[in-house]
Design an enzyme around this catalytic site. Structure first.
Site, PDB file in Angstrom:
ATOM      1  N   GLU A   1      79.548 105.373  33.148  1.00  0.00           N
ATOM      2  CA  GLU A   1      79.477 103.945  33.373  1.00  0.00           C
ATOM      3  C   GLU A   1      78.940 103.460  33.034  1.00  0.00           C
ATOM      4  O   GLU A   1      77.518 103.362  32.630  1.00  0.00           O
ATOM      5  CB  GLU A   1      80.074 103.571  34.890  1.00  0.00           C
ATOM      6  CG  GLU A   1      80.779 104.787  36.065  1.00  0.00           C
ATOM      7  CD  GLU A   1      82.104 104.545  35.438  1.00  0.00           C
ATOM      8  OE1 GLU A   1      82.468 103.400  35.400  1.00  0.00           O
ATOM      9  OE2 GLU A   1      83.005 105.534  35.204  1.00  0.00           O
TER      10      GLU A   1
ATOM     11  N   LYS B   1      67.501 112.384  35.038  1.00  0.00           N
ATOM     12  CA  LYS B   1      66.519 111.716  34.329  1.00  0.00           C
ATOM     13  C   LYS B   1      66.393 110.538  34.274  1.00  0.00           C
ATOM     14  O   LYS B   1      67.101 109.908  34.264  1.00  0.00           O
ATOM     15  CB  LYS B   1      66.950 112.447  32.407  1.00  0.00           C
ATOM     16  CG  LYS B   1      65.268 111.697  31.827  1.00  0.00           C
ATOM     17  CD  LYS B   1      65.461 111.032  30.503  1.00  0.00           C
ATOM     18  CE  LYS B   1      66.314 109.841  30.554  1.00  0.00           C
ATOM     19  NZ  LYS B   1      64.763 108.573  31.280  1.00  0.00           N
TER      20      LYS B   1
ATOM     21  N   VAL C   1      74.434 103.719  23.774  1.00  0.00           N
ATOM     22  CA  VAL C   1      73.447 104.628  24.832  1.00  0.00           C
ATOM     23  C   VAL C   1      74.568 105.989  24.934  1.00  0.00           C
ATOM     24  O   VAL C   1      74.188 106.791  24.398  1.00  0.00           O
ATOM     25  CB  VAL C   1      72.259 105.443  25.297  1.00  0.00           C
ATOM     26  CG1 VAL C   1      71.562 106.165  26.103  1.00  0.00           C
ATOM     27  CG2 VAL C   1      70.922 104.047  25.207  1.00  0.00           C
TER      28      VAL C   1
ATOM     29  N   CYS D   1      75.740  95.685  35.850  1.00  0.00           N
ATOM     30  CA  CYS D   1      76.268  95.827  35.128  1.00  0.00           C
ATOM     31  C   CYS D   1      77.524  94.614  35.316  1.00  0.00           C
ATOM     32  O   CYS D   1      78.214  94.242  34.560  1.00  0.00           O
ATOM     33  CB  CYS D   1      76.892  97.053  35.398  1.00  0.00           C
ATOM     34  SG  CYS D   1      77.301  97.569  36.749  1.00  0.00           S
TER      35      CYS D   1
ATOM     36  N   GLY E   1      74.687 103.466  32.281  1.00  0.00           N
ATOM     37  CA  GLY E   1      73.833 102.532  30.929  1.00  0.00           C
ATOM     38  C   GLY E   1      73.841 101.792  30.745  1.00  0.00           C
ATOM     39  O   GLY E   1      75.510 101.855  30.888  1.00  0.00           O
ATOM     40  N   SER E   2      73.375 101.793  29.135  1.00  0.00           N
ATOM     41  CA  SER E   2      73.597 100.416  28.115  1.00  0.00           C
ATOM     42  C   SER E   2      75.276 101.059  27.925  1.00  0.00           C
ATOM     43  O   SER E   2      75.211 102.485  27.210  1.00  0.00           O
ATOM     44  CB  SER E   2      72.797 100.552  27.522  1.00  0.00           C
ATOM     45  OG  SER E   2      72.378 100.973  26.901  1.00  0.00           O
ATOM     46  N   THR E   3      76.294 100.929  26.720  1.00  0.00           N
ATOM     47  CA  THR E   3      76.800 101.315  26.184  1.00  0.00           C
ATOM     48  C   THR E   3      76.753 102.176  24.609  1.00  0.00           C
ATOM     49  O   THR E   3      77.150 103.432  24.480  1.00  0.00           O
ATOM     50  CB  THR E   3      77.949 100.672  25.509  1.00  0.00           C
ATOM     51  OG1 THR E   3      78.636  99.485  26.897  1.00  0.00           O
ATOM     52  CG2 THR E   3      79.337 100.619  24.892  1.00  0.00           C
TER      53      THR E   3
ATOM     54  N   GLU F   1      76.533  92.018  25.808  1.00  0.00           N
ATOM     55  CA  GLU F   1      76.400  91.497  27.462  1.00  0.00           C
ATOM     56  C   GLU F   1      74.525  90.962  26.921  1.00  0.00           C
ATOM     57  O   GLU F   1      73.656  91.937  26.129  1.00  0.00           O
ATOM     58  CB  GLU F   1      76.250  93.047  27.553  1.00  0.00           C
ATOM     59  CG  GLU F   1      75.394  93.003  28.895  1.00  0.00           C
ATOM     60  CD  GLU F   1      75.247  94.887  29.122  1.00  0.00           C
ATOM     61  OE1 GLU F   1      74.685  95.312  28.821  1.00  0.00           O
ATOM     62  OE2 GLU F   1      76.022  95.279  30.659  1.00  0.00           O
TER      63      GLU F   1
HETATM   64  P1  NAD Z   1      69.493 101.626  29.335  1.00  0.00           P
HETATM   65  O1  NAD Z   1      70.821 102.670  28.244  1.00  0.00           O
HETATM   66  O2  NAD Z   1      68.505 101.162  28.721  1.00  0.00           O
HETATM   67  O3  NAD Z   1      68.949 103.706  30.164  1.00  0.00           O
HETATM   68  C1  NAD Z   1      69.681 104.112  30.622  1.00  0.00           C
HETATM   69  C2  NAD Z   1      68.904 105.358  30.742  1.00  0.00           C
HETATM   70  O4  NAD Z   1      69.689 106.349  29.403  1.00  0.00           O
HETATM   71  C3  NAD Z   1      67.635 105.936  31.081  1.00  0.00           C
HETATM   72  O5  NAD Z   1      67.993 106.889  31.565  1.00  0.00           O
HETATM   73  C4  NAD Z   1      67.264 105.264  30.004  1.00  0.00           C
HETATM   74  O6  NAD Z   1      65.913 106.304  29.956  1.00  0.00           O
HETATM   75  C5  NAD Z   1      67.868 106.271  28.886  1.00  0.00           C
HETATM   76  N1  NAD Z   1      68.098 106.168  27.344  1.00  0.00           N
HETATM   77  C6  NAD Z   1      68.195 105.540  26.721  1.00  0.00           C
HETATM   78  N2  NAD Z   1      68.131 105.175  25.710  1.00  0.00           N
HETATM   79  C7  NAD Z   1      67.886 106.874  25.388  1.00  0.00           C
HETATM   80  C8  NAD Z   1      68.721 108.535  24.239  1.00  0.00           C
HETATM   81  N3  NAD Z   1      68.573 106.840  22.891  1.00  0.00           N
HETATM   82  N4  NAD Z   1      69.434 109.252  25.089  1.00  0.00           N
HETATM   83  C9  NAD Z   1      69.199 109.142  25.999  1.00  0.00           C
HETATM   84  N5  NAD Z   1      68.599 108.765  27.025  1.00  0.00           N
HETATM   85  C10 NAD Z   1      68.489 106.945  26.688  1.00  0.00           C
HETATM   86  O7  NAD Z   1      70.251 101.380  30.488  1.00  0.00           O
HETATM   87  P2  NAD Z   1      69.819 100.393  31.323  1.00  0.00           P
HETATM   88  O8  NAD Z   1      68.729  99.394  30.733  1.00  0.00           O
HETATM   89  O9  NAD Z   1      68.216 101.553  32.383  1.00  0.00           O
HETATM   90  O10 NAD Z   1      70.248  99.663  32.379  1.00  0.00           O
HETATM   91  C11 NAD Z   1      70.920  99.241  32.629  1.00  0.00           C
HETATM   92  C12 NAD Z   1      72.869  98.925  31.467  1.00  0.00           C
HETATM   93  O11 NAD Z   1      73.645  99.647  32.311  1.00  0.00           O
HETATM   94  C13 NAD Z   1      73.012  98.195  31.138  1.00  0.00           C
HETATM   95  O12 NAD Z   1      73.728  98.073  30.695  1.00  0.00           O
HETATM   96  C14 NAD Z   1      74.394  97.782  32.570  1.00  0.00           C
HETATM   97  O13 NAD Z   1      76.142  97.290  32.619  1.00  0.00           O
HETATM   98  C15 NAD Z   1      74.851  99.197  32.714  1.00  0.00           C
HETATM   99  N6  NAD Z   1      75.423  99.808  33.809  1.00  0.00           N
HETATM  100  C16 NAD Z   1      75.900 100.137  34.250  1.00  0.00           C
HETATM  101  C17 NAD Z   1      76.845 100.236  35.163  1.00  0.00           C
HETATM  102  C18 NAD Z   1      78.383 100.476  35.791  1.00  0.00           C
HETATM  103  O14 NAD Z   1      79.030 101.168  36.639  1.00  0.00           O
HETATM  104  N7  NAD Z   1      79.211  99.764  34.517  1.00  0.00           N
HETATM  105  C19 NAD Z   1      75.978 100.251  36.473  1.00  0.00           C
HETATM  106  C20 NAD Z   1      74.109  99.913  36.124  1.00  0.00           C
HETATM  107  C21 NAD Z   1      74.297  99.820  35.275  1.00  0.00           C
END
Ligand code: NAD
Length: 541
Positions: free
Chosen positions: A293, A212, A269, A327, A265-267, A425
């Protein structure tokens, strides 16, 4: 496990093309960009051998040209998710029993396709859909993804070769079995390569994957699926669904065959996913592996001995490349009082030359942030800083969303090391500087360690070896990727395995053996060539 007929890829990173004026690659990517920008693509779900265009569609708008529609993607319903998982489980048996050399060959071919005929396409999709400049697209969508696909094959082989010792008449063997159910890969908008890697790495190890992607990375995700298909990945090894993340996740997480989550993605979530797995724990056949991550609040600490030009360049590249949406992007900066004026002057001079705009225009260093929600959130931080007595915006602070979501590179100086923008962040082109008294540099490291919940990346800039040794000890748990005399971003697969701990994730180091180990469940096989025929031991005589 060795196969004389299989030649492993070399541990070499893909060369980054520079897209200079007049170069073939520049002309090619501009042509492909124009074509893709002006066609109206329809992106389906990929389930088994079907490409399903659903009735409900979501428009794809380039963030730098937010009224333009470049296509739509399909929005799945509950039935599609169930169908995708059932299909994965049907295909699973065949894929698990596919020899590793064949799995590796498919992903090698995928890497070659991206390096060659798909390079411009995947770069253009990343420029259009995620507003990356050509350089940012090239290092991500082309080079990093190629590196993940190729180097993971080498790491897989290293894992397979790690075997227990054999003694006398006994043979011991570790069989690195794929996990028994399916893996759920949930990926972010900001790296095309992460999207590709989070589904490809478990699949390389013999797993089937429900992918997804983020709604804001769907365009380049579609190119990745096309590459995998053309490379010969059997239908149904990776199924791609797009739609309501909560609905898709709830179905995946209630399935007894869930064996792993591969998330970036974000912490918040990620914490939510983890707690859902906890609540559902009695449903599962396996304990699902959870790899995530997540966010960062990455720092640059300048020691009084640091070269001011090195510091200001690290701030600009680390803080503003890809609009600060990495990130690993630098977002809190610690400067010694003795050098702060000089560094701020350099910052001012250099930032005043930065231009922003469409990535189609190659002169720009920056483009737009990903979507309106993100734009509004970043603006909110800027306005809070503008109103606070603890902070002052010294560079930038301007924004405009009439054409695209543009925010100028912004530098805040605060007198409070725990000011909001030093802790949270922001994920945009905003850095906050705290100025410390030179003699307090050691105490300030204590503040660096304790300011935020994250521990992803950090940089220490200094020309004094003793201070580096001290900082390495003091900041041992402050960052999973620690950079000395460099910016804290730009990890290269194979060179800087990536990940952080604390609120930043499980630190399973994407692009390394450590990550691949999470997608196997080893079976020990002992064979006795000389089994005993009576039970008494010698000591019993
Ligand atoms: P996000 O958390 O909004 O989304 C990530 C994924 O989770 C997407 O596919 C989104 O559709 C899905 N999602 C969102 N809400 C959800 C829920 N309630 N239940 C299940 N899935 C859900 O993150 P983003 O805006 O796409 O990316 C940015 C974030 O990712 C930042 O916090 C960044 O620091 C982090 N990030 C971390 C790394 C790392 O390696 N540590 C790398 C890239 C990005």
């Amino acid at each position: 496990m060795k196969n004389p007929n299989f030649i492993l890829p070399q541990l070499i990173n893909e060369d980054v093309k520079d897209y200079r004026k007049g170069s073939i690659e520049r002309i090619e990517v501009q042509d492909v960009y124009d074509k893709m920008f002006n066609e109206n693509i329809e992106i389906p779900l990929y389930i088994g051998n079907e490409k399903i265009l659903t009735e409900k569609r979501i428009e794809i708008n380039p963030p730098h040209d937010n009224k333009k529609v470049v296509g739509t993607f399909s929005f799945c319903n509950e039935k599609h998710v169930h169908l995708a998982i059932e299909n994965l489980l049907k295909v699973k048996n065949i894929w698990t029993n596919t020899p590793w050399q064949d799995r590796a060959s498919i992903f090698m071919k995928a890497a070659e396709l991206i390096a060659g005929p798909y390079r411009s396409k995947i770069n253009a999709a990343t420029m259009i859909g995620q507003s990356k400049t050509i350089f940012q697209a090239e290092i991500d969508a082309a080079c990093e993804l190629i590196d993940f696909l190729k180097l993971n094959i080498v790491y897989m082989n290293e894992i397979y070769q790690e075997q227990p010792i054999n003694v006398d008449d006994v043979s011991n063997k570790l069989e690195y079995r794929p996990l028994e159910g399916f893996i759920y890969a949930i990926t972010p908008f900001n790296f095309t390569a992460i999207g590709g890697n989070l589904c490809a790495s478990p699949a390389l190890m013999g797993n089937v994957v429900l992918w997804k992607p983020s709604d804001y990375q769907v365009y380049s995700a579609k190119i990745i699926m096309d590459v995998f298909k053309e490379a010969g990945l059997p239908d149904g090894v990776i199924n791609l669904v797009t739609g309501d993340p909560i609905m898709i996740t709830d179905i995946a997480l209630k399935n007894p065959n869930l064996s792993g989550i591969h998330f970036t993605g974000s912490t918040d979530v990620f914490k939510n996913l983890w707690s859902k797995v906890g609540l559902n724990i009695n449903l599962y056949r396996d304990y699902p592996r959870i790899v995530g991550e997540t966010g960062g609040k990455d720092f640059i600490f300048s020691h009084p001995s640091a070269d001011s030009k090195v510091v200001s360049t690290a701030i600009i590249r680390g803080g503003f490349e890809y609009q600060g949406q990495k990130c690993s992007a630098a977002s809190r900066i610690y400067l010694p009082s003795s050098k702060s004026h000089e560094i701020l002057d350099y910052l001012n001079d250099q930032i005043s030359t930065i231009t922003m705009g469409s990535p189609r225009d190659f002169q720009h260093f920056m483009s737009a942030v990903i979507h309106e929600k993100s734009f509004d959130k970043i603006v909110d931080y800027i306005e809070k800083a503008r109103k606070s007595k603890d902070a002052k915006i010294v560079i930038g602070g301007d924004y405009d969303k009439s054409v695209g979501y543009f925010i100028s590179p912004t530098v805040i100086v605060t007198t409070n090391p725990n000011f909001l923008t030093m802790k949270e962040e922001i994920f945009g082109p905003v850095v906050t500087i705290y100025i410390y008294e030179d003699e307090n540099w050691k105490n300030t490291l204590e503040i660096v360690d304790n300011t935020s919940i994250y521990a992803l990346t950090g940089a220490f800039i200094s020309q004094d070896r003793d201070s580096i040794t001290y900082a390495l000890k003091k900041l041992r748990y402050s960052a999973g990727n620690f950079y000395i005399n460099d910016k804290p971003s730009g990890a290269v697969v194979g060179q800087q395995p990536f990940g952080g701990s604390r609120g930043s994730g499980t630190n399973d180091k994407a692009g390394s053996k450590l990550n691949l180990l999470r997608w196997v469940s080893p079976r020990l096989i002992k064979e006795n060539f000389n089994p005993p025929t009576s039970y008494p031991y010698p000591y019993m005589d």
